[in-house]
Each structure stands twice: as C-alpha cells, then as structure tokens.
Design a protein around this motif. Structure first.
Motif, mmCIF file in Angstrom:
data_model
loop_
_atom_site.group_PDB
_atom_site.id
_atom_site.type_symbol
_atom_site.label_atom_id
_atom_site.label_comp_id
_atom_site.label_asym_id
_atom_site.label_seq_id
_atom_site.Cartn_x
_atom_site.Cartn_y
_atom_site.Cartn_z
ATOM 1 N N HIS A 69 0.818 -1.218 0.000
ATOM 2 C CA HIS A 69 0.000 0.000 0.000
ATOM 3 C C HIS A 69 0.853 1.270 0.000
ATOM 4 N N VAL A 70 2.164 1.113 0.054
ATOM 5 C CA VAL A 70 3.025 2.286 0.209
ATOM 6 C C VAL A 70 2.987 3.184 -1.032
ATOM 7 N N LEU A 71 2.742 2.629 -2.202
ATOM 8 C CA LEU A 71 2.635 3.427 -3.420
ATOM 9 C C LEU A 71 1.208 3.912 -3.672
ATOM 10 N N ASP A 72 0.251 3.451 -2.878
ATOM 11 C CA ASP A 72 -1.169 3.762 -3.058
ATOM 12 C C ASP A 72 -1.610 3.449 -4.485
ATOM 13 N N PHE A 73 -1.174 2.287 -4.979
ATOM 14 C CA PHE A 73 -1.404 1.908 -6.368
ATOM 15 C C PHE A 73 -2.191 0.597 -6.443
ATOM 16 N N ASP A 74 -2.751 0.171 -5.319
ATOM 17 C CA ASP A 74 -3.472 -1.098 -5.246
ATOM 18 C C ASP A 74 -4.960 -0.893 -5.533
ATOM 19 N N ASP A 75 -5.710 -1.986 -5.576
ATOM 20 C CA ASP A 75 -7.122 -1.916 -5.945
ATOM 21 C C ASP A 75 -7.950 -1.225 -4.862
ATOM 22 N N ALA A 76 -9.197 -0.928 -5.209
ATOM 23 C CA ALA A 76 -10.078 -0.215 -4.280
ATOM 24 C C ALA A 76 -11.510 -0.686 -4.481
ATOM 25 N N HIS A 77 -12.267 -0.705 -3.378
ATOM 26 C CA HIS A 77 -13.696 -1.008 -3.421
ATOM 27 C C HIS A 77 -14.406 0.250 -2.959
ATOM 28 N N LEU A 78 -15.001 0.983 -3.905
ATOM 29 C CA LEU A 78 -15.515 2.312 -3.603
ATOM 30 C C LEU A 78 -16.644 2.304 -2.589
ATOM 31 N N ALA A 79 -17.575 1.370 -2.723
ATOM 32 C CA ALA A 79 -18.747 1.386 -1.842
ATOM 33 C C ALA A 79 -18.355 1.262 -0.374
ATOM 34 N N TYR A 98 -16.510 6.894 7.765
ATOM 35 C CA TYR A 98 -15.409 7.514 7.013
ATOM 36 C C TYR A 98 -15.441 9.027 7.159
ATOM 37 N N ARG A 99 -16.647 9.591 7.149
ATOM 38 C CA ARG A 99 -16.783 11.045 7.248
ATOM 39 C C ARG A 99 -16.229 11.564 8.569
ATOM 40 N N ARG A 100 -16.328 10.760 9.618
ATOM 41 C CA ARG A 100 -15.814 11.179 10.925
ATOM 42 C C ARG A 100 -14.290 11.148 11.013
ATOM 43 N N GLY A 101 -13.638 10.563 10.026
ATOM 44 C CA GLY A 101 -12.185 10.556 10.017
ATOM 45 C C GLY A 101 -11.543 9.194 10.161
ATOM 46 N N TRP A 102 -12.363 8.138 10.211
ATOM 47 C CA TRP A 102 -11.799 6.796 10.280
ATOM 48 C C TRP A 102 -11.338 6.354 8.891
ATOM 49 N N HIS A 103 -10.247 5.592 8.847
ATOM 50 C CA HIS A 103 -9.756 5.024 7.591
ATOM 51 C C HIS A 103 -10.320 3.616 7.468
ATOM 52 N N SER A 104 -11.275 3.446 6.567
ATOM 53 C CA SER A 104 -12.012 2.185 6.489
ATOM 54 C C SER A 104 -11.132 0.991 6.147
ATOM 55 N N THR A 105 -10.077 1.201 5.377
ATOM 56 C CA THR A 105 -9.163 0.097 5.084
ATOM 57 C C THR A 105 -8.572 -0.450 6.381
ATOM 58 N N ALA A 106 -8.233 0.443 7.288
ATOM 59 C CA ALA A 106 -7.648 0.034 8.563
ATOM 60 C C ALA A 106 -8.686 -0.592 9.480
ATOM 61 N N GLY A 113 -1.038 10.612 3.650
ATOM 62 C CA GLY A 113 0.118 11.358 3.164
ATOM 63 C C GLY A 113 1.360 11.113 3.989
ATOM 64 N N THR A 114 1.277 10.203 4.984
ATOM 65 C CA THR A 114 2.420 9.818 5.805
ATOM 66 C C THR A 114 2.585 8.299 5.726
ATOM 67 N N PRO A 115 3.701 7.764 6.217
ATOM 68 C CA PRO A 115 3.871 6.307 6.210
ATOM 69 C C PRO A 115 2.831 5.558 7.038
ATOM 70 N N CYS A 116 2.053 6.273 7.842
ATOM 71 C CA CYS A 116 1.034 5.594 8.650
ATOM 72 C C CYS A 116 -0.100 5.042 7.800
ATOM 73 N N LYS A 117 -0.372 5.651 6.644
ATOM 74 C CA LYS A 117 -1.465 5.120 5.817
ATOM 75 C C LYS A 117 -1.161 3.703 5.328
ATOM 76 N N PRO A 118 -0.003 3.449 4.726
ATOM 77 C CA PRO A 118 0.279 2.045 4.384
ATOM 78 C C PRO A 118 0.392 1.146 5.613
ATOM 79 N N LEU A 119 0.857 1.707 6.732
ATOM 80 C CA LEU A 119 0.903 0.924 7.965
ATOM 81 C C LEU A 119 -0.495 0.455 8.358
ATOM 82 N N HIS A 120 -1.506 1.296 8.094
ATOM 83 C CA HIS A 120 -2.884 0.908 8.397
ATOM 84 C C HIS A 120 -3.250 -0.402 7.703
ATOM 85 N N ALA A 121 -2.859 -0.513 6.426
ATOM 86 C CA ALA A 121 -3.198 -1.724 5.675
ATOM 87 C C ALA A 121 -2.505 -2.942 6.277
#
Length: 456
Positions: A89-99, A149-157, A198-206
C-alpha cells in the motif's frame, strides 16, 4: 425461522462460500487482484517505511514460518502480514472497493498468504477466502454506514481488519462461534485515522489490518473469547464509530461485492484517478498543449479532505495531491513512474507553476470518483467509478502495469513467470509450494534504492 443477527449472518456468509460455486468472473477478478497486489508490493518493497518495519521484525526474531514476499525471507505470520500489507500500500497503487472505501487486496492477501503457509492451505482455499473476506467487509461497511469515514476513520484500517479476520478464520478452520468471537477481537484491535494520510502511517494501516486479522483469528482458534454480537449490540462497533449505523444487515440478493472491485492505473489516491483521466482527455483534445490561465477541477466534496494537498513535499504527499497528479498528466509526465514523485520533480519550476494554476473545488452533484476539468472555455468529465466489464482487457492492462512496475527489478522472463504464478494460484494444492516458487523469483530481485524524499 428467526432471522440471524448481523454478526451471525456475516459469519454464515463468509463460511458458506465454496470455490466450486464461485462464478468464473468472480474467480477471475480475484486472480487479477493477486496479480496486481504482488506487483505493487514488490515495487514498494524498498521504501524506507517498509524497511523500518522489516528491521524491527528482524530484531524481534521469530520462527521462520511465513514469507516476506519482497525479500524472500521468512518470519512470523504476524510480521509477514504487517510488512507485506504495508509494502503493498506504500505506493497507493493497489485496488479499491468504492462502496466500502476499503483497499481489499492489501488487507486480505497478506493475511491469507501468512495463514495459508502455516496451514498448508490450497490455492483454491486461499482464493475463496479472499472472496469471502471481501464480501463480508463490504457488508460490514453497509452496516456501519458512510458516517464512519466522514468522521475521520480510515475504512481500510478499521473495516479491513474484519475482512482479514474472516478470511484468516476460514483458513484456520474456525467454527461459527469461534469466528464470531474473532470478529469481536478484531473490533478491539482495529483503528486508523484519515488524519495520517500522506504519511507512512497510511500504508501501515493496511499492514496493521492484515496482522489484526491473523491475530484475532489465531487467538480465537486458541480459545480466547470476546463477544459474539459485536455488530448488533447497543454498545457494539457500528454504534460507537458511526452516526448512521444500521441495526439490521442490509439485504442485497444476488450482489457480488467482488464485481465492484476497481483497479488503479495511476499511482495515487483513488480520488485523483478521475481528475487525471479528465486531464489526459484535455491534453489529447488540445494536441498536447497546456492552456493558459486557471484550470478548475471539480470533485465530490469529501475528496477535499482526502487528496487536496496543494504543495506536496514528499512522494507520499504527492500521491494525495489532485493538483500534482493533474499537473503531471497535463505536462505529459508519467503518473506511474516513481521519478514523477521524486524531490526534483516536486521542485520542478514548470510543474510547480502549473500546480499553482490548478484550482480544486467541490461539487456536491458529482458522484464519487467522478471529476470535471474546465479550462480555456472547455470542460472535460471523467468517471472512474465503474468496474471494468471486459476481464480479458482488464488482465492485459494489469499485466502491462505489473511489467512496468517490475522492470529493473526482474528480468523480462522472470516477470512473465511471476505473472503466470499469480494467475495460477488455484492449481496449487499447498500454498507453501506457491510461495517457494515465488521466493525463487524474488531472490533474483536487485535492490533499487528509493528517492530520499520518501523517507518517513
């Protein structure tokens, strides 16, 4: 007959799927997800954030029972899930499920490969568990509601931890009661905030979500208990993390959430994909010329809190900047090559001047993953929300994408072999055979240093 509770219904759904009952297009999409996941994982492996996690795992020491896919090393299943998930997930280039707003592959495949090696699961079992995890986590997202998600949670995590738990629990052979406890365990392990994008924590979430799934399923397997009704109790997970959660599991007869999976062809946040496509359409219409004056990009309002960094300072921030990605497309620069995110590119005077001419605005009437780009009296619209229906064409695009990502890391013949290996996972009776073949290929990967601007 009483209607099962949401938690029980989710477990029944996840455990009830059988490989032979999966439609061929569902199996094809799952194979494509694995193909895509391996490519983005290897391309992101040398990122400093990934190497910090790898160094930490090495210092802790563990029995070598699961493969660190980017280095052909082996380690603890929890560490393998964490590191493989983060790297992919570090490149943010992986698949996504929009719903559901979940990146599916980066939470599910790392957990499945780690547990699958430990349990000597077959490739058919692993692929079925991937589909089961995706279907369940998509319905948990329906249950929780979009306010999460609107409250600020990262749904992937957060929600991805439940999908990983379900998938890992299948491979562990958990009974329904134990799996309901595992989901309760996942609820107390999970977390992850969009404030860290925008930080290394986002890929860490995954990676953390994948590891949560392995951990929760393993603890439940050993008899560790939680609660069996985490999704319906008044103080349960949906009620606490969302203002519009449902008490009943939404019914979607005939729905396959796996068919809704989307693949990226630009190495950045999904909210930038439609703006990039609109910019490419403008560039083509103008014969490569960049119009003078202001360029206005309109997107769904929520994307302004996700990917509207005006002046990115690092590679990770650049992937969350609509302005930077649109500027790359308009200037004819690659939206895939890592050099497009390097410090010298971010500082390029011409590109910086073009970024400053781009205005990003919200249009509440625009659906998610749509964009409109206006310039020189013309408007160009793009829709990145629709899954590809031609799976043969999808496979060709993903093979081309992975070949580009792996060029310089593997010889062309080895790239072909790796791609064939990913697509043939169902033919393996034991995932250890599959990962052994993968390690032989990865062992020939030269180390490609990343640019300093991507350091955490």
């Amino acid at each position: 007959m009483p209607i099962p509770s949401p938690t029980a219904a989710l477990v029944d759904l996840g455990l009830g799927l059988r490989h032979d009952d999966l439609p061929e297009d569902i199996r094809s999409i799952a194979r494509h997800s694995l193909l895509d996941w391996i490519g983005v994982l290897l391309a992101g492996w040398d990122d400093p954030a990934v190497q910090i996690l790898r160094a930490q795992a090495t210092e802790r020491g563990a029995l070598p029972r699961a493969t660190l896919l980017g280095s052909a090393e082996r380690g603890d299943p929890l560490d393998a899930a964490l590191i493989n998930g983060s790297a992919s997930h570090v490149l943010d280039f992986d698949d996504a499920h929009l719903a559901s707003r979940i990146h599916a592959s980066v939470v599910l495949w790392p957990a499945l490969i780690a547990v699958g090696e430990l349990r000597a699961s077959s490739g058919r079992e692993a692929l079925t568990a991937f589909v089961a995890g995706l279907e369940v986590q998509a319905r948990i997202a329906d249950l929780v509601g979009n306010d999460h998600y609107r409250r600020g949670w990262h749904s992937t995590a957060t929600l991805g931890s439940f999908g990983a738990t379900l998938a890992a629990g299948r491979l562990y052979g958990l009974e329904p009661g134990a799996l309901r406890h595992a989901l309760g365990l996942a609820a107390t392990l999970t977390g992850g905030l969009r404030a860290l994008f925008g930080t290394p924590c986002k890929p860490l979430h995954a990676g953390r979500a994948a590891a949560n799934g392995v951990n929760a399923a393993d603890l439940a397997r050993r008899g560790f208990t939680a609660v069996e009704d985490i999704f319906e109790r008044p103080d349960g997970y949906p009620a606490l993390v969302s203002g519009n959660a449902r008490r009943d599991l939404p019914v979607a007869d005939g729905r396959w959430a796996t068919r809704e999976l989307l693949f990226k062809y630009h190495a950045s946040c999904y909210g930038t994909q439609a703006p990039i496509e609109a910019a490419l359409a403008l560039r083509e219409a103008l014969g490569g010329e960049v119009p003078a004056g202001e360029l206005r990009v309109e997107v769904e309002p929520q994307y302004l809190s996700v990917c509207d960094l005006p002046e990115p300072r690092t590679a990770m921030e650049a992937r969350f900047s609509i302005r930077h990605m649109v500027a790359l497309a308009l200037a004819g620069r690659s939206t895939l090559d890592e050099r497009s995110f390097a410090a010298e590119t971010l500082a390029d005077p011409g590109l910086a001047a073009l970024r400053r001419r781009i205005r990003v605005a919200a249009d509440p009437a625009l659906p998610r993953a749509n964009a409109r780009l206006s310039a020189a009296g013309r408007a160009f619209a793009a829709d990145a929300s629709r899954p590809e229906s031609d799976h043969a064409a999808q496979r060709r695009r993903l093979l081309g994408k992975s070949a580009q990502l792996l060029a310089g890391r593997l010889e062309p013949a080895a790239i072909d072999e790796l791609q064939a290996l990913a697509l043939a996972i169902e033919t393996f009776d034991d995932l250890n055979q599959w990962t052994a073949a993968l390690r032989r290929l990865i062992g020939r990967v030269p180390r490609i240093p990343h640019h300093k601007d991507s350091e955490p």
